[in-house]
Scaffold this active site. Structure first.
Site, short mmCIF file in Angstrom:
data_model
loop_
_atom_site.label_atom_id
_atom_site.label_comp_id
_atom_site.label_asym_id
_atom_site.label_seq_id
_atom_site.Cartn_x
_atom_site.Cartn_y
_atom_site.Cartn_z
N SER A 15 1.13 -1.18 -0.24
CA SER A 15 -0.34 0.06 0.10
C SER A 15 0.75 1.03 -0.39
O SER A 15 0.40 2.49 -0.82
CB SER A 15 -1.29 0.30 0.94
OG SER A 15 0.01 -0.01 2.27
N ASN A 16 1.67 1.09 0.35
CA ASN A 16 2.62 2.50 0.54
C ASN A 16 3.68 2.68 -0.30
O ASN A 16 3.62 4.12 -0.72
CB ASN A 16 3.49 2.73 1.82
CG ASN A 16 3.31 2.80 2.93
OD1 ASN A 16 2.62 3.62 2.92
ND2 ASN A 16 3.74 1.94 4.11
N MET A 92 10.62 -6.41 5.40
CA MET A 92 9.83 -7.24 6.86
C MET A 92 11.74 -7.91 7.17
O MET A 92 11.72 -9.09 7.71
CB MET A 92 9.36 -7.92 6.84
CG MET A 92 7.75 -7.54 6.45
SD MET A 92 7.63 -5.94 7.66
CE MET A 92 7.48 -6.39 9.43
N ASN A 109 13.11 4.51 5.97
CA ASN A 109 11.57 3.56 6.63
C ASN A 109 11.16 4.18 6.61
O ASN A 109 11.22 5.51 7.44
CB ASN A 109 12.82 2.76 7.50
CG ASN A 109 11.32 1.60 7.50
OD1 ASN A 109 10.94 0.59 6.68
ND2 ASN A 109 11.79 1.53 9.49
N HIS A 111 7.30 4.04 9.66
CA HIS A 111 7.25 3.32 11.39
C HIS A 111 5.78 3.24 11.59
O HIS A 111 6.02 4.32 11.41
CB HIS A 111 8.31 2.32 11.80
CG HIS A 111 8.01 1.57 12.68
ND1 HIS A 111 8.10 0.21 13.13
CD2 HIS A 111 7.68 2.26 14.43
CE1 HIS A 111 8.07 0.12 14.27
NE2 HIS A 111 7.76 0.83 14.55
#
Length: 204
Positions: A15-16, A92, A109, A111
């Site tokens: 989705s990102n 991941m 990144n 988070h």
């Protein structure tokens, strides 16, 4: 001025990754997505990349003797394509110094928590279990630690009474999908400066 050349690393739904693709297509993000790197060849993000016309580097970690072995292959591919920024968007896998060192200050990144609170896996669940009233999302530089790199930007998300992971997660993901492309654009515009642990953003 040429567009910033980026590679996106992702392991799951993507989705990102899709938010980055959409921002590029809408003219809100001046980058070229050179590559998707994915450690799960059957992950839905791979289909998203194919639909967007983005090349993929797919690998299965257990087929390599070590993390360093597949990271060495990845680096060769990134260098071949002139990648200037790595964006970890739901990737991941633990990253070693083989990848971190040549790209330090050029790897970010996203988070799903307000770091330094709740690093590691399941930041949403950790926040709910702790009972915080505010959580959110963080974009940070990658330094090889567990979500420990210098923080670039954060967005707060209120935790509502009765929230569960199922109800909170969509609001966290919406915040991620808004924040990540905006930070990438700031980097593309050379408005982000890293000095030790401190990040400054020059406002336009």
């Amino acid at each position: 001025m040429a567009s910033l050349r980026i590679a996106v690393f992702a392991s799951g739904q993507g989705s990102n990754f899709q938010a980055i693709v959409d921002a590029v297509q809408e003219g809100k993000l001046d980058v070229t997505i050179e590559l998707l790197v994915c450690d799960k060849p059957a992950a839905p993000v791979v289909e998203r990349a194919q639909k967007a016309g983005v090349d993929t580097f797919l690998f299965t970690p257990k087929e390599y003797p070590s993390r360093e072995a597949y990271e060495t292959e990845i680096i060769a591919e990134l260098q071949r394509r002139g990648v200037e920024l790595i964006v970890l968007a739901g990737y991941m896998r633990i990253i070693t110094s083989v990848l971190v060192e040549p790209f330090y200050g050029r790897m970010i990144n996203i988070h799903p928590a307000l770091l330094p609170a709740f690093p590691g896996v399941n930041g949403i669940g950790q926040a709910l279990e702790y009972g915080v009233k505010l959580t959110g999302v963080t974009v940070h530089y990658v330094d090889g630690g567990m979500d420990s790199g210098p923080i670039i930007a954060q967005t707060a998300v209120e935790v509502l009474d009765g929230d569960t992971e199922a109800s909170l997660a969509p609001r966290i993901h919406a915040a991620e999908q808004a924040l990540l492309p905006s930070v990438i654009q700031l980097i593309a515009e050379n408005r982000v400066t890293l000095d030790g642990r401190h990040v400054s953003i020059r406002r336009g």
